[in-house]
Write a protein that holds these residues in place. Structure first.
Motif, PDB file in Angstrom:
ATOM      1  N   LEU A 122       0.803  -1.103  -0.205  1.00 20.94           N
ATOM      2  CA  LEU A 122       0.131   0.096   0.047  1.00 20.94           C
ATOM      3  C   LEU A 122       0.887   1.207  -0.051  1.00 20.94           C
ATOM      4  CD1 LEU A 122      -2.646   1.715   0.529  1.00 20.94           C
ATOM      5  CD2 LEU A 122      -2.559   1.249   2.961  1.00 20.94           C
ATOM      6  N   PHE A 123       2.055   1.364   0.918  1.00 16.87           N
ATOM      7  CA  PHE A 123       2.646   2.223   0.894  1.00 16.87           C
ATOM      8  C   PHE A 123       3.511   2.485  -0.584  1.00 16.87           C
ATOM      9  CE2 PHE A 123       2.421   2.081   5.594  1.00 16.87           C
ATOM     10  CZ  PHE A 123       2.171   3.227   5.819  1.00 16.87           C
ATOM     11  N   SER A 124       3.957   1.441  -1.232  1.00 19.21           N
ATOM     12  CA  SER A 124       4.799   1.573  -2.344  1.00 19.21           C
ATOM     13  C   SER A 124       3.701   2.279  -3.408  1.00 19.21           C
ATOM     14  CB  SER A 124       5.080   0.060  -2.756  1.00 19.21           C
ATOM     15  OG  SER A 124       5.882   0.187  -4.038  1.00 19.21           O
ATOM     16  N   VAL A 125       2.401   1.614  -3.259  1.00 20.83           N
ATOM     17  CA  VAL A 125       1.361   2.073  -4.638  1.00 20.83           C
ATOM     18  C   VAL A 125       1.167   3.473  -4.099  1.00 20.83           C
ATOM     19  CG1 VAL A 125      -0.899   1.886  -5.381  1.00 20.83           C
ATOM     20  CG2 VAL A 125       0.390  -0.228  -4.835  1.00 20.83           C
ATOM     21  N   ARG A 126       0.968   3.934  -2.866  1.00 21.28           N
ATOM     22  CA  ARG A 126       0.725   5.353  -2.782  1.00 21.28           C
ATOM     23  C   ARG A 126       1.731   6.440  -3.050  1.00 21.28           C
ATOM     24  NH1 ARG A 126       1.842   8.893   1.322  1.00 21.28           N
ATOM     25  NH2 ARG A 126       0.324  10.447   1.715  1.00 21.28           N
ATOM     26  N   TYR A 127       2.956   5.750  -2.997  1.00 19.76           N
ATOM     27  CA  TYR A 127       4.336   6.544  -3.440  1.00 19.76           C
ATOM     28  C   TYR A 127       4.425   6.569  -4.813  1.00 19.76           C
ATOM     29  CZ  TYR A 127       9.360   7.782  -3.745  1.00 19.76           C
ATOM     30  OH  TYR A 127      10.538   8.083  -3.945  1.00 19.76           O
ATOM     31  N   THR A 128       3.891   5.585  -5.600  1.00 17.29           N
ATOM     32  CA  THR A 128       3.855   5.523  -7.115  1.00 17.29           C
ATOM     33  C   THR A 128       2.646   6.743  -7.343  1.00 17.29           C
ATOM     34  OG1 THR A 128       4.541   3.259  -7.210  1.00 17.29           O
ATOM     35  CG2 THR A 128       3.571   4.310  -9.135  1.00 17.29           C
ATOM     36  N   ALA A 129       1.735   6.862  -6.675  1.00 14.71           N
ATOM     37  CA  ALA A 129       0.675   7.702  -7.251  1.00 14.71           C
ATOM     38  C   ALA A 129       1.201   8.863  -6.877  1.00 14.71           C
ATOM     39  CB  ALA A 129      -0.639   7.492  -6.104  1.00 14.71           C
ATOM     40  N   ILE A 130       1.975   9.369  -6.089  1.00 16.91           N
ATOM     41  CA  ILE A 130       2.203  10.649  -5.831  1.00 16.91           C
ATOM     42  C   ILE A 130       3.381  11.127  -6.714  1.00 16.91           C
ATOM     43  CG2 ILE A 130       3.852  12.227  -4.559  1.00 16.91           C
ATOM     44  CD1 ILE A 130       2.769  10.456  -1.884  1.00 16.91           C
ATOM     45  N   ASN A 131       3.775  10.195  -7.499  1.00 13.58           N
ATOM     46  CA  ASN A 131       5.135  10.400  -8.515  1.00 13.58           C
ATOM     47  C   ASN A 131       4.518  10.370  -9.883  1.00 13.58           C
ATOM     48  OD1 ASN A 131       7.940  10.523  -7.321  1.00 13.58           O
ATOM     49  ND2 ASN A 131       6.887   9.040  -6.426  1.00 13.58           N
ATOM     50  N   VAL A 132       3.095   9.703 -10.141  1.00 10.59           N
ATOM     51  CA  VAL A 132       2.325   9.842 -11.355  1.00 10.59           C
ATOM     52  C   VAL A 132       1.993  11.436 -11.264  1.00 10.59           C
ATOM     53  CG1 VAL A 132       0.311   9.224 -12.341  1.00 10.59           C
ATOM     54  CG2 VAL A 132       1.836   7.481 -11.375  1.00 10.59           C
ATOM     55  N   ALA A 133       1.495  12.012 -10.132  1.00 10.67           N
ATOM     56  CA  ALA A 133       1.166  13.299  -9.957  1.00 10.67           C
ATOM     57  C   ALA A 133       2.302  14.246 -10.473  1.00 10.67           C
ATOM     58  CB  ALA A 133       0.536  13.574  -8.845  1.00 10.67           C
ATOM     59  N   GLY A 134       3.593  13.693  -9.813  1.00  9.95           N
ATOM     60  CA  GLY A 134       4.642  14.502  -9.884  1.00  9.95           C
ATOM     61  C   GLY A 134       5.024  14.643 -11.456  1.00  9.95           C
ATOM     62  N   VAL A 135       4.719  13.764 -12.425  1.00  6.69           N
ATOM     63  CA  VAL A 135       4.837  13.964 -13.886  1.00  6.69           C
ATOM     64  C   VAL A 135       4.067  14.998 -14.392  1.00  6.69           C
ATOM     65  CG1 VAL A 135       5.008  12.720 -16.111  1.00  6.69           C
ATOM     66  CG2 VAL A 135       6.055  11.529 -13.838  1.00  6.69           C
ATOM     67  N   ILE A 136       2.719  14.775 -14.115  1.00  5.17           N
ATOM     68  CA  ILE A 136       1.713  15.660 -14.626  1.00  5.17           C
ATOM     69  C   ILE A 136       1.854  16.916 -14.092  1.00  5.17           C
ATOM     70  CG2 ILE A 136      -0.874  15.920 -14.864  1.00  5.17           C
ATOM     71  CD1 ILE A 136      -0.945  12.754 -14.402  1.00  5.17           C
ATOM     72  N   GLY A 137       1.722  17.143 -12.711  1.00  7.38           N
ATOM     73  CA  GLY A 137       1.604  18.606 -12.362  1.00  7.38           C
ATOM     74  C   GLY A 137       2.583  19.768 -12.855  1.00  7.38           C
ATOM     75  N   PRO A 138       3.905  19.539 -12.868  1.00  2.04           N
ATOM     76  CA  PRO A 138       4.764  20.575 -12.967  1.00  2.04           C
ATOM     77  C   PRO A 138       4.532  20.873 -14.445  1.00  2.04           C
ATOM     78  CG  PRO A 138       6.040  18.948 -12.001  1.00  2.04           C
ATOM     79  CD  PRO A 138       4.704  18.436 -12.206  1.00  2.04           C
ATOM     80  N   VAL A 139       4.348  20.009 -15.486  1.00  2.00           N
ATOM     81  CA  VAL A 139       4.086  20.407 -16.846  1.00  2.00           C
ATOM     82  C   VAL A 139       2.845  20.990 -17.033  1.00  2.00           C
ATOM     83  CG1 VAL A 139       3.692  19.385 -19.050  1.00  2.00           C
ATOM     84  CG2 VAL A 139       5.282  18.144 -17.575  1.00  2.00           C
TER      85      VAL A 139
END
Length: 397
Positions: A142-159
């Motif tokens: 669960l912690f790993s998937v949550r960490y992945t979700a945050i980084n998916v957002a990190g790809v989308i958000g700055p752009v």
């Protein structure tokens, strides 16, 4: 099993409420990534703030997150996840609207403080809620998937942040972020009313004094917090001094920094699974040693970088350290927490944000007086965190 069966099995691995929060994490974090990583540049360019004032503005968020985490975790275990989550998400929405509406440094300091306070209440509460609905053997994933979700957002958000601010005004990403948080809050009202809460309460109601006693007497927790403080002190440079350093070192620094943010998230998405598989085969201490060495090497390379490829390469090295270290830090806190005090321990772990408060201020001072050596100093402090983790792991064995 056919493909449909495999997909169904993956979708039913976690409870529907957990999946809803994980998907919500992607959208809300993408919104915050449109704004918060660029807050230092916004203050520098739009409000003409000094590096020291920028450091204070960003640092107070970490300070309030630190002590807010203690009370937020305690209240979450005491009054329940639902009330804390819903109240916080709407206040948080108002904070981002405030960033768009005001142009005063003192007001930004207040709003930044509220931002840290909201995060410190929402994060332990939402994580504890997901733990309530997740079997013990599935929690590390669960912690790993949550960490992945945050980084998916990190790809989308700055752009999106750069694109939207270029098309309209620099304040527009704040308005959009506030709207997304408000929408998420409305969705959470329906979700949390639909599912019956499964919070495991303590048989005896814990007082605030008892909560502080828990924090003060659990040596392993204190050592993990101390190590986390040094890591947060170093990592806070990522969105405080680093954007300023890049902007001072390279032409089109804003565009380069957005590329660095996307690089960070993309490397996490690409390498997290193989690194996680490797990490399970080695000791926790060795995993942390590897992570801190990559962190330190990344900072040293940032200090030496003079062009786009050099900065991007440094970010790749820096990010590998993040992948090794960050999921381990969260999992270790959850592992030592009693079942009836998950949110309390997760909230208490926010004390590591003291490093995040000191970091931007200390980094701003270094940027003014020792720009050429700033990240060499930070690298040494990151490596020093291993002393505390080694002691904590020794007490666990």
């Amino acid at each position: 099993m056919d493909d449909r069966g495999g997909i169904l099995k993956k979708l039913t691995y976690f409870h529907p409420l957990v999946w809803s929060i994980l998907f919500g994490t992607i959208f809300t974090r993408a919104a915050s990534f449109m704004t918060l990583p660029f807050l230092a540049l916004y203050l520098q360019r739009e409000l003409h703030a000094s590096p020291l004032m920028i450091g204070i503005t960003l640092g107070v968020a970490q300070l309030f997150a630190t002590f807010g985490g203690l009370f937020g975790g305690f209240l979450t275990d005491k009054v329940g996840r639902k009330l804390v989550i819903l109240f916080t998400i709407f206040v948080w929405s108002g904070v981002f609207f405030g960033f768009a509406l005001f142009n005063s440094i003192p007001v930004f300091i207040v709003l930044s403080s509220l931002n840290g306070l909201c995060r410190s209440f929402f994060e332990p509460a939402s994580q504890a809620l997901m733990i309530d609905f997740t079997e013990k053997e599935k929690r590390r994933r669960l912690f790993s998937v949550r960490y992945t979700a945050i980084n998916v957002a990190g790809v989308i958000g700055p752009v999106l942040g750069v694109w939207i601010s270029n098309l309209s005004s620099p304040s527009m990403p704040f308005i959009i972020t506030g709207s997304i948080y408000a929408t998420y809050g409305i969705i959470l009202i329906f979700l949390l009313n639909h599912f019956e809460m499964r919070q495991q309460l303590a048989r005896e109601r814990q007082t605030l004094f008892q909560m502080f006693k828990v924090v003060g007497t659990d040596t392993k927790l204190l050592l993990l917090i101390a190590g986390g403080m040094l890591i947060n002190l170093g990592y806070s440079q990522y969105d405080s001094t680093l954007p300023q350093f890049v902007n001072l070192s390279i032409e089109d620094g804003v565009e380069l920094f957005s590329v660095l943010l996307v690089t960070n998230a993309a490397v996490v998405l690409l390498l997290q699974l193989p690194i996680s598989i490797y990490s399970e085969k080695i000791s926790m201490l060795k995993c942390l040693v590897i992570g801190m060495c990559f962190f330190a090497a990344g900072f040293v390379l940032f200090n030496m970088a003079t062009n786009w490829p050099f900065f991007i390469g440094a970010m790749v090295i820096f990010t590998i350290g993040e992948i090794f270290a960050f999921p381990m830090m969260n999992a270790m806190i959850e592992e030592i927490a009693p079942d009836t005090q998950k949110a309390t321990y997760l909230g208490a772990s926010q004390l590591k944000n003291i490093g995040g408060f000191i970091g931007p201020v200390f980094g701003g001072w270094l940027l003014i007086h020792f720009q050429g050596e700033i990240y060499f100093v930070i690298a040494v402090l990151m490596l020093a965190s291993l002393i505390f983790y080694k002691k904590a792991l020794a007490k666990s064995s």
